[in-house]
Design an enzyme around this catalytic site. Sequence first.
Site, PDB file in Angstrom:
ATOM      1  N   ASN A  77     -16.561  26.481 -24.166  1.00 29.77           N
ATOM      2  CA  ASN A  77     -17.216  25.226 -23.282  1.00 29.77           C
ATOM      3  C   ASN A  77     -16.988  25.617 -21.867  1.00 29.77           C
ATOM      4  OD1 ASN A  77     -18.301  24.017 -25.674  1.00 29.77           O
ATOM      5  ND2 ASN A  77     -16.648  22.924 -26.001  1.00 29.77           N
TER       6      ASN A  77
ATOM      7  N   GLU B  79     -18.664  21.475 -16.194  1.00 31.06           N
ATOM      8  CA  GLU B  79     -19.126  20.093 -16.445  1.00 31.06           C
ATOM      9  C   GLU B  79     -18.408  18.969 -15.751  1.00 31.06           C
ATOM     10  OE1 GLU B  79     -20.093  19.905 -21.124  1.00 31.06           O
ATOM     11  OE2 GLU B  79     -18.573  21.494 -20.702  1.00 31.06           O
TER      12      GLU B  79
ATOM     13  N   SER C 283       0.782  -1.304  -0.231  1.00 27.38           N
ATOM     14  CA  SER C 283       0.059   0.039   0.109  1.00 27.38           C
ATOM     15  C   SER C 283       0.912   1.329   0.016  1.00 27.38           C
ATOM     16  CB  SER C 283      -1.052  -0.062   1.290  1.00 27.38           C
ATOM     17  OG  SER C 283      -0.018  -0.094   2.448  1.00 27.38           O
TER      18      SER C 283
ATOM     19  N   ASN D 184      -2.438  -1.921  13.192  1.00 25.61           N
ATOM     20  CA  ASN D 184      -4.100  -1.682  13.283  1.00 25.61           C
ATOM     21  C   ASN D 184      -4.205  -0.444  14.107  1.00 25.61           C
ATOM     22  OD1 ASN D 184      -3.479  -4.106  12.129  1.00 25.61           O
ATOM     23  ND2 ASN D 184      -4.707  -5.191  13.691  1.00 25.61           N
TER      24      ASN D 184
ATOM     25  N   SER E 242     -13.156  24.409 -28.917  1.00 28.67           N
ATOM     26  CA  SER E 242     -13.342  22.994 -29.201  1.00 28.67           C
ATOM     27  C   SER E 242     -12.230  22.758 -30.316  1.00 28.67           C
ATOM     28  CB  SER E 242     -14.538  22.808 -29.940  1.00 28.67           C
ATOM     29  OG  SER E 242     -14.793  21.971 -31.234  1.00 28.67           O
TER      30      SER E 242
ATOM     31  N   TYR F  62      -9.965  -5.787  12.758  1.00 29.81           N
ATOM     32  CA  TYR F  62      -9.328  -5.486  11.729  1.00 29.81           C
ATOM     33  C   TYR F  62      -9.032  -6.770  10.607  1.00 29.81           C
ATOM     34  CZ  TYR F  62      -5.655  -3.959   8.278  1.00 29.81           C
ATOM     35  OH  TYR F  62      -5.232  -3.762   7.432  1.00 29.81           O
TER      36      TYR F  62
ATOM     37  N   LYS G  50      -8.110   3.479   1.898  1.00 33.77           N
ATOM     38  CA  LYS G  50      -7.501   4.747   1.683  1.00 33.77           C
ATOM     39  C   LYS G  50      -7.652   5.357   0.423  1.00 33.77           C
ATOM     40  CE  LYS G  50      -4.419   2.725   4.130  1.00 33.77           C
ATOM     41  NZ  LYS G  50      -5.385   2.127   5.124  1.00 33.77           N
TER      42      LYS G  50
ATOM     43  N   LYS H 181     -16.423  27.595 -30.514  1.00 33.02           N
ATOM     44  CA  LYS H 181     -17.147  27.121 -29.213  1.00 33.02           C
ATOM     45  C   LYS H 181     -16.131  27.684 -28.167  1.00 33.02           C
ATOM     46  CE  LYS H 181     -19.758  24.264 -28.243  1.00 33.02           C
ATOM     47  NZ  LYS H 181     -19.647  22.828 -28.758  1.00 33.02           N
TER      48      LYS H 181
ATOM     49  N   THR I 101     -39.299  26.426 -11.529  1.00 35.02           N
ATOM     50  CA  THR I 101     -39.602  24.926 -11.227  1.00 35.02           C
ATOM     51  C   THR I 101     -40.096  23.923 -12.565  1.00 35.02           C
ATOM     52  OG1 THR I 101     -41.986  25.263 -10.936  1.00 35.02           O
ATOM     53  CG2 THR I 101     -40.780  25.925  -9.230  1.00 35.02           C
ATOM     54  N   HIS I 102     -39.512  22.796 -12.426  1.00 39.38           N
ATOM     55  CA  HIS I 102     -39.751  21.745 -13.522  1.00 39.38           C
ATOM     56  C   HIS I 102     -38.942  22.517 -14.774  1.00 39.38           C
ATOM     57  CE1 HIS I 102     -42.931  20.167 -11.335  1.00 39.38           C
ATOM     58  NE2 HIS I 102     -43.455  21.340 -10.837  1.00 39.38           N
TER      59      HIS I 102
ATOM     60  N   GLN J 166      -7.391  -2.173   4.285  1.00 37.97           N
ATOM     61  CA  GLN J 166      -6.539  -1.407   3.416  1.00 37.97           C
ATOM     62  C   GLN J 166      -6.963  -0.663   2.114  1.00 37.97           C
ATOM     63  OE1 GLN J 166      -2.258  -2.982   3.287  1.00 37.97           O
ATOM     64  NE2 GLN J 166      -2.494  -2.953   0.904  1.00 37.97           N
TER      65      GLN J 166
HETATM   66  N1  ARG Z   1      -1.273  -1.139   5.463  1.00 39.51           N
HETATM   67  C1  ARG Z   1      -2.177  -1.570   6.279  1.00 39.51           C
HETATM   68  C2  ARG Z   1      -3.558  -1.023   5.963  1.00 39.51           C
HETATM   69  O1  ARG Z   1      -3.671  -0.092   5.354  1.00 39.51           O
HETATM   70  C3  ARG Z   1      -1.853  -1.207   7.806  1.00 39.51           C
HETATM   71  C4  ARG Z   1      -2.498  -2.275   8.723  1.00 39.51           C
HETATM   72  C5  ARG Z   1      -1.789  -3.624   8.424  1.00 39.51           C
HETATM   73  N2  ARG Z   1      -2.133  -4.411   9.361  1.00 39.51           N
HETATM   74  C6  ARG Z   1      -1.922  -5.771   9.414  1.00 39.51           C
HETATM   75  N3  ARG Z   1      -2.360  -6.467  10.236  1.00 39.51           N
HETATM   76  N4  ARG Z   1      -1.504  -6.278   8.091  1.00 39.51           N
HETATM   77  O2  ARG Z   1      -4.658  -1.356   6.569  1.00 39.51           O
END
Ligand code: ARG
Length: 467
Positions: A294, A299, A27, A113, A286, A326, A334, A292, A158-159, A331
């Site tokens: 835009n 948008e 990660s 965790n 465009s 956990y 994020k 154009k 409205t509408h 993971q």
């Molecule tokens: N990279 C992990 C996450 O985002 C961190 C926690 C990892 N914990 C574990 N027991 N493997 O959740």
Amino acid sequence: MKKIAPTSRSGRFDRGPAEEVARFSESISFDWRLWRHDIAGSQAHARMLRKIGVLSASELKAILRGLDAIAADIAAGRLRWDPALEDVHMNIESALSKRVPAGAKLHTARSRNDQVALDIRLWLRDELNALREDVRNLQRALVGLASRNADVPIPGYTHLQRAQPVFFAHHLLAYVEMLERDSSRLVDCRERMNECPLGSGALAGSTLPLDREFVAVELGFVDAAGRPRVTQNSMDAVCDRDFMIEFCAAAALIAVHLSRLSEDVILWFSSEFGFIRIDDAYTTGSSLMPQKKNPDVAELTRGKTGRVVGNLVSLLTLLKGLPMTYNRDLQEDKERLFDTTDTIRACVRLMGGMMEKVTVREDRCRAAAADSTLLATDLADYLVKKGMPFRKAHHVVGLVVGRCEKTGKGLHELSASEFRSLDPAFGADVCSTFDLARALSRRNVIGAPGARQVRKQLARWSKLLRG
Ligand code: ARG
């Protein structure tokens, strides 16, 4: 003594994960963004470990210095993130252990965790505060635009059909109200999020006598009176992501509000409406049609709402089947959170910049607002003031509108005697109903778009958003 590198696999594993598994599970490619907060959390944790006697004064000093040096390296782009170390937590701990032998003590009574639960809270708290400021700036831009065009009338719809006249400023202030509720939702979310989870360990706290409240105060997890706020259940603390979902829900609602504003802007900018001009910087041309211009920023803002709503749904779905506590699934939280935060902040900022530079085509607005059918309700109110029950007045004005449609005349073009031929309740003063400025000034109940009310609201908002 042989140095033991920090890893989640030490001891019981013979070999590392297969290459593809490592790539699948890393990660660091996205959670590196948590580094500042990870380091701040580690420093607070280290101070607490010193306080309870796990670290000596010199070990603490070495750890704090080491972490500062790592922060400087990261800020300067000198630290190479290693995917083999999985995540930001292991990367930083590994860099520390290489510099500082006492670094091996830092993870005492801590798990990734509770560490990751802490880092995201710290990170999100900062982002949330910044987003609130962005929202405030957008509100200021809207109030500024409204103030500069305080007496420009437009049709209210409205509408998407012309309904009744309002001031352009009143229309804009509707969004300022929405954004204010959005902002207060962020404050609510921050309030619930602002509890320190560190000390919850992997899921069951620690056998060591941690001072969780000390850490909480160090990291600003305090109530209004400065008292520490810590999570009260270690299992809840490591598996809960509802603070994140709450934020993403608040962000989704902001996105939806911006999307509606975008839609208005796009309509107003069309040749058919022609109510506003958008600064060149916020439009594109465009590749094929030379004429154009835009409204791409509007948008894209409307389009990106789909992502922000999608991220919320992803997070809800991510959580729904997870057993306590956990699970690695978490993971996946994020990227959705980061994407929401980046997207919503960019949308709010760009929308603010664009609205700041919008100019209003007053002639076009006035021409549209001059449509006297917008005052059909006023005509019914006129009859009500003469004593007619509203239902009957509604019917009579319906006859008037029908006559106008047949004869191709505007309501304001009928003479008093033509009105009277449809109903004797009409007096000689009926034609004055169609004076738009007067019609607008008659809308004087709280929250209505009358000139006095709008001026009051503009003053209220200018004051609230000052500073
Ligand atoms: N990279 C992990 C996450 O985002 C961190 C926690 C990892 N914990 C574990 N027991 N493997 O959740």
